[in-house]
Motif scaffolding. Structure first.
Motif, mmCIF file in Angstrom:
data_model
loop_
_atom_site.group_PDB
_atom_site.id
_atom_site.type_symbol
_atom_site.label_atom_id
_atom_site.label_comp_id
_atom_site.label_asym_id
_atom_site.label_seq_id
_atom_site.Cartn_x
_atom_site.Cartn_y
_atom_site.Cartn_z
ATOM 1 N N ALA A 107 6.544 -15.641 40.516
ATOM 2 C CA ALA A 107 7.529 -15.640 39.434
ATOM 3 C C ALA A 107 7.186 -16.699 38.388
ATOM 4 O O ALA A 107 7.315 -16.463 37.184
ATOM 5 C CB ALA A 107 8.928 -15.878 39.997
ATOM 6 N N ASP A 108 6.743 -17.876 38.837
ATOM 7 C CA ASP A 108 6.330 -18.917 37.897
ATOM 8 C C ASP A 108 5.167 -18.439 37.033
ATOM 9 O O ASP A 108 5.132 -18.683 35.822
ATOM 10 C CB ASP A 108 5.913 -20.181 38.652
ATOM 11 N N ARG A 109 4.215 -17.762 37.664
ATOM 12 C CA ARG A 109 3.058 -17.267 36.905
ATOM 13 C C ARG A 109 3.478 -16.175 35.922
ATOM 14 O O ARG A 109 2.951 -16.102 34.806
ATOM 15 C CB ARG A 109 1.988 -16.746 37.870
ATOM 16 N N SER A 110 4.429 -15.340 36.330
ATOM 17 C CA SER A 110 4.937 -14.301 35.426
ATOM 18 C C SER A 110 5.635 -14.925 34.228
ATOM 19 O O SER A 110 5.443 -14.497 33.081
ATOM 20 C CB SER A 110 5.902 -13.375 36.171
ATOM 21 N N MET A 111 6.457 -15.943 34.485
ATOM 22 C CA MET A 111 7.175 -16.599 33.399
ATOM 23 C C MET A 111 6.201 -17.299 32.460
ATOM 24 O O MET A 111 6.342 -17.222 31.226
ATOM 25 C CB MET A 111 8.175 -17.603 33.972
ATOM 26 N N GLN A 112 5.205 -17.968 33.009
ATOM 27 C CA GLN A 112 4.225 -18.641 32.158
ATOM 28 C C GLN A 112 3.435 -17.628 31.337
ATOM 29 O O GLN A 112 3.113 -17.876 30.169
ATOM 30 C CB GLN A 112 3.272 -19.487 33.014
ATOM 31 N N CYS A 113 3.165 -16.476 31.924
ATOM 32 C CA CYS A 113 2.466 -15.412 31.196
ATOM 33 C C CYS A 113 3.323 -14.929 30.033
ATOM 34 O O CYS A 113 2.816 -14.732 28.920
ATOM 35 C CB CYS A 113 2.155 -14.279 32.167
ATOM 36 N N TRP A 114 4.620 -14.745 30.272
ATOM 37 C CA TRP A 114 5.504 -14.339 29.177
ATOM 38 C C TRP A 114 5.550 -15.412 28.093
ATOM 39 O O TRP A 114 5.535 -15.107 26.899
ATOM 40 C CB TRP A 114 6.914 -14.084 29.708
ATOM 41 N N ARG A 115 5.584 -16.673 28.488
ATOM 42 C CA ARG A 115 5.660 -17.757 27.506
ATOM 43 C C ARG A 115 4.450 -17.787 26.576
ATOM 44 O O ARG A 115 4.532 -18.293 25.458
ATOM 45 C CB ARG A 115 5.801 -19.102 28.227
ATOM 46 N N GLN A 116 3.333 -17.253 27.026
ATOM 47 C CA GLN A 116 2.156 -17.201 26.169
ATOM 48 C C GLN A 116 2.392 -16.325 24.943
ATOM 49 O O GLN A 116 1.686 -16.451 23.945
ATOM 50 C CB GLN A 116 0.956 -16.682 26.962
ATOM 51 N N THR A 117 3.385 -15.445 24.999
ATOM 52 C CA THR A 117 3.659 -14.578 23.856
ATOM 53 C C THR A 117 4.390 -15.320 22.733
ATOM 54 O O THR A 117 4.530 -14.781 21.632
ATOM 55 C CB THR A 117 4.510 -13.361 24.274
ATOM 56 N N LEU A 118 4.848 -16.537 22.999
ATOM 57 C CA LEU A 118 5.609 -17.282 21.994
ATOM 58 C C LEU A 118 4.715 -17.936 20.950
ATOM 59 O O LEU A 118 5.208 -18.398 19.926
ATOM 60 C CB LEU A 118 6.471 -18.359 22.663
ATOM 61 N N ILE A 119 3.435 -18.007 21.227
ATOM 62 C CA ILE A 119 2.522 -18.637 20.282
ATOM 63 C C ILE A 119 1.167 -17.961 20.383
ATOM 64 O O ILE A 119 0.729 -17.572 21.472
ATOM 65 C CB ILE A 119 2.387 -20.155 20.546
ATOM 66 N N THR A 120 0.515 -17.806 19.257
ATOM 67 C CA THR A 120 -0.811 -17.204 19.218
ATOM 68 C C THR A 120 -1.851 -18.306 19.185
ATOM 69 O O THR A 120 -1.826 -19.170 18.316
ATOM 70 C CB THR A 120 -0.977 -16.307 17.980
ATOM 71 N N ARG A 121 -2.749 -18.269 20.163
ATOM 72 C CA ARG A 121 -3.824 -19.256 20.213
ATOM 73 C C ARG A 121 -5.166 -18.548 20.088
ATOM 74 O O ARG A 121 -5.286 -17.375 20.458
ATOM 75 C CB ARG A 121 -3.801 -20.026 21.542
#
Length: 208
Positions: A107-121
């Protein structure tokens, strides 16, 4: 004594934290601060960049506000979808325990994966979500589609074709999928709808 895995009833901290209530203070938070509330790992400059990207895409203040509210709702929906799954009672599967501890890690990895959508790197177009060797069993469908993930590794997680089908469909941009060591007798139907998939590993299963 026989081992039993740690359960949510014993350790409520195994559940994901909800976003803190902000009440009237929320009106005083800058857009960047609200992005950081969703992803505390972001620096202030990264959060400002996230807001700048929205404005550069042509969004005005009202539209930026709506997008921030949408992100907050996605965070809440994802958390509440994963909570009952984390709280699934522990069970033995082929000599291993499926437990809340492993499901919280996923679940932590899923949430961190979703958080990557908040910024484009730079280079974000190739993202890998890896649950390999966590004893999870079936994984629920997510309330969001993670279209930036191109590699999904589910080796040895003890999933079934039917129970993982909707979850895999939440990653439509996959070009690589690992399903080794799951005792599968058939592939999830959603694999056939992954139009960009060019590498599928499904060894050490019982495929007919």
């Amino acid at each position: 004594p026989e081992f039993y895995p740690e359960a949510v009833s014993d350790s409520p901290d195994l559940l994901l934290p909800l976003l803190p209530e902000i009440g009237a203070v929320g009106a005083q938070l800058t857009p960047a601060a609200r992005v950081q509330r969703l992803n505390p790992d972001l620096t202030l400059n990264e959060a400002i960049t996230s807001v700048d990207d929205l404005e550069a895409a042509g969004m005005g203040a009202t539209e930026v506000e709506a997008r921030l509210a949408e992100w907050a709702q996605e965070h809440d929906d994802l958390t509440r979808r994963l909570h009952p799954w984390i709280d699934t009672p522990g069970y033995r599967a082929n000599g291993r325990w499926g437990s809340a501890v492993d499901r919280r890690r996923a679940a932590d990895r899923s949430m961190q994966c979703w958080r990557q959508t908040l910024i484009t790197r730079p280079g974000q177009g190739s993202q890998h979500l890896d649950f390999s060797d966590l004893c999870l069993g079936d994984i629920p469908a997510l309330p969001v589609r993670l279209e930036h993930v191109t590699t999904l590794s589910l080796n040895g997680v003890r999933l079934t074709a039917r129970g993982s089908d909707a979850f895999i469909a939440d990653f439509p941009a996959l070009n690589t999928l690992h399903l080794n060591h799951n005792a599968l007798t058939s592939l999830p139907e959603s694999v056939g709808s992954l139009g960009r998939l060019n590498r599928l590993e499904a060894g050490f299963n019982n495929l007919e």
